[in-house]
Design a protein around this motif. Structure first.
Motif, PDB file in Angstrom:
ATOM      1  N   SER A 103       3.692  -5.767  -9.311  1.00 31.89           N
ATOM      2  CA  SER A 103       3.112  -5.301  -7.966  1.00 31.89           C
ATOM      3  C   SER A 103       3.070  -6.670  -7.180  1.00 31.89           C
ATOM      4  O   SER A 103       3.373  -6.724  -5.919  1.00 31.89           O
ATOM      5  N   LEU A 104       2.761  -7.690  -7.714  1.00 34.10           N
ATOM      6  CA  LEU A 104       2.670  -8.955  -7.334  1.00 34.10           C
ATOM      7  C   LEU A 104       3.924  -9.605  -6.705  1.00 34.10           C
ATOM      8  O   LEU A 104       4.113  -9.964  -5.566  1.00 34.10           O
ATOM      9  N   LEU A 105       5.117  -9.346  -7.768  1.00 43.64           N
ATOM     10  CA  LEU A 105       6.470  -9.662  -7.143  1.00 43.64           C
ATOM     11  C   LEU A 105       6.808  -9.234  -5.959  1.00 43.64           C
ATOM     12  O   LEU A 105       7.380  -9.472  -5.311  1.00 43.64           O
ATOM     13  N   ALA A 242       1.570  -4.898   1.337  1.00 43.71           N
ATOM     14  CA  ALA A 242       2.829  -4.357   0.544  1.00 43.71           C
ATOM     15  C   ALA A 242       2.421  -4.221  -0.897  1.00 43.71           C
ATOM     16  O   ALA A 242       3.094  -3.140  -1.155  1.00 43.71           O
ATOM     17  N   ILE A 243       1.422  -4.385  -1.400  1.00 40.98           N
ATOM     18  CA  ILE A 243       0.852  -4.143  -2.620  1.00 40.98           C
ATOM     19  C   ILE A 243       0.542  -2.539  -2.580  1.00 40.98           C
ATOM     20  O   ILE A 243       0.896  -1.928  -3.600  1.00 40.98           O
ATOM     21  N   GLY A 264       0.693   0.992  -9.537  1.00 38.41           N
ATOM     22  CA  GLY A 264       0.969   2.235  -8.763  1.00 38.41           C
ATOM     23  C   GLY A 264       1.631   3.216  -9.458  1.00 38.41           C
ATOM     24  O   GLY A 264       1.047   4.588  -9.819  1.00 38.41           O
ATOM     25  N   SER A 265       2.763   3.155 -10.339  1.00 44.44           N
ATOM     26  CA  SER A 265       3.256   4.134 -11.198  1.00 44.44           C
ATOM     27  C   SER A 265       2.168   4.299 -12.481  1.00 44.44           C
ATOM     28  O   SER A 265       2.287   5.314 -13.076  1.00 44.44           O
ATOM     29  N   VAL A 288      -8.427  -2.363 -11.171  1.00 48.55           N
ATOM     30  CA  VAL A 288      -7.555  -3.626 -11.043  1.00 48.55           C
ATOM     31  C   VAL A 288      -6.857  -3.973  -9.634  1.00 48.55           C
ATOM     32  O   VAL A 288      -6.912  -4.785  -9.117  1.00 48.55           O
ATOM     33  N   LEU A 289      -6.129  -2.553  -9.184  1.00 42.38           N
ATOM     34  CA  LEU A 289      -5.700  -2.642  -7.750  1.00 42.38           C
ATOM     35  C   LEU A 289      -6.549  -2.815  -6.873  1.00 42.38           C
ATOM     36  O   LEU A 289      -6.320  -3.848  -5.934  1.00 42.38           O
ATOM     37  N   VAL A 290      -7.714  -2.335  -6.999  1.00 45.41           N
ATOM     38  CA  VAL A 290      -8.765  -2.390  -5.768  1.00 45.41           C
ATOM     39  C   VAL A 290      -9.267  -3.659  -5.844  1.00 45.41           C
ATOM     40  O   VAL A 290      -9.416  -4.394  -4.772  1.00 45.41           O
TER      41      VAL A 290
END
Length: 314
Positions: A103-105, A242-243, A264-265, A288-290
């Motif tokens: 996700s960061l990439l 973007a993330i 996301g996946s 973790v995404l939040v």
């Protein structure tokens, strides 16, 4: 008898220490906490091969019989899997570390592409003006009329139909970087154009023209450095966007495949198992995404306020 004193130029650290940016950062606990959280997540993600208990890409380390094991604080947990396992028997901590890296990439790569296109077009539109300005800004208006998800859905469907799903899965990271980057460059172009319009009539630009410097050198060597502040602010916000865009596309099945997961996946893969009680497969990657997106957004808000004296109230 006279004594001469030599003055040494301040180092970069001394200039940073005495700057207003550093002074405001020291006073803002929220910015400090968000930066610490973001740095920890970045280090953990890019150190995934060293920190992860297992390699989720190695099929020999996946035990399908150990699928849907709960985290360590729930009865029935296995001490080998701290955060439990997913439906395929993969260690959840390991795939979160690897997924955060993906996700960061995608986020950094998409923002780099956005900045490259947007800054270049914004400089050309603001400095050259005339038909170049009109053409580029109308192109930006057309681009803004399509959302990132709409562009991604169309491009993803076309690529999958023409090249096949295997090709899309193999180059999913590159495809997502291109899709998100090409869909969001007008944000940079409009901001840079507005800054260039305010800068190009100043005396240092007139002096550069009188000296006979070319327009390209004036734009990139003299005007661009004075427009970096809004670019930095936009970049922090656009990384988070973007993330989120990648997570939304993955949730719709147009992002990363489950064999090379992103956050996301991972959320999408565990969504079907919430009703069966395996909520951790979705909620832990979602948390973790939040945290990741929230820390970036709060840093962007702080940077925007500090770099705009009209807004800063520190």
């Amino acid at each position: 008898m006279t004594t001469s004193t030599t003055s040494t130029a301040p180092s970069r650290w001394e200039r940073l220490r005495d700057s207003f940016l550093w002074y405001s950062f020291k006073r803002d606990r929220t910015a400090q906490l968000c930066l610490a959280v973001f740095i920890c997540l970045v280090i953990a993600a890019f150190s995934a091969p060293l920190l992860a208990p297992t390699d989720p890409y190695d099929l020999a380390q996946i035990d399908i019989l150990a699928s849907e094991l709960p985290p360590f604080w729930i009865d029935g947990a296995d001490e080998m899997y701290t955060l439990g396992t997913d439906a395929q028997g993969r260690d959840l901590l390991s795939i979160i570390l690897y997924g955060t890296r993906v996700s960061l990439l995608i986020g950094f790569g998409a923002v780099a592409l956005q900045a490259l296109l947007g800054v270049t077009f914004g400089l050309m539109a603001g400095y050259l003006g005339g038909r170049v300005d009109a053409f580029l800004m109308r192109l930006a208006d057309i681009q803004l009329s399509f959302s990132t998800l709409m562009v991604a859905i169309v491009v993803g469907a076309v690529v999958k139909a023409t090249m096949g799903s295997a090709f899309y899965s193999q180059y999913a990271v590159l495809m997502l970087i291109l899709i998100i980057g090409l869909a969001e460059w007008p944000q940079y172009a409009r901001t840079v154009r507005a800054s260039v319009l305010a800068e190009k009539n100043k005396e240092y630009v007139d002096a550069a023209r009188v000296m006979g410097l070319r327009s390209r050198r004036i734009m990139f060597r003299h005007v661009l450095p004075n427009t970096l502040s809004p670019i930095f602010v936009i970049s922090t916000v656009q990384i988070a966007n973007a993330i989120i865009s990648e997570a939304a596309l993955s949730f719709l099945g147009l992002g990363m495949p489950e064999t090379h997961p992103s956050l996301g996946s991972l959320i999408k893969a565990g969504f079907d198992y919430i009703q069966s009680g395996s909520w951790w497969i979705t909620l832990i990657p979602g948390a973790v995404l939040v945290v990741l997106v929230l820390s970036i957004n709060l840093l962007g808000d702080w940077l925007r306020d500090v770099m705009n004296p009209r807004l800063y109230k520190g």
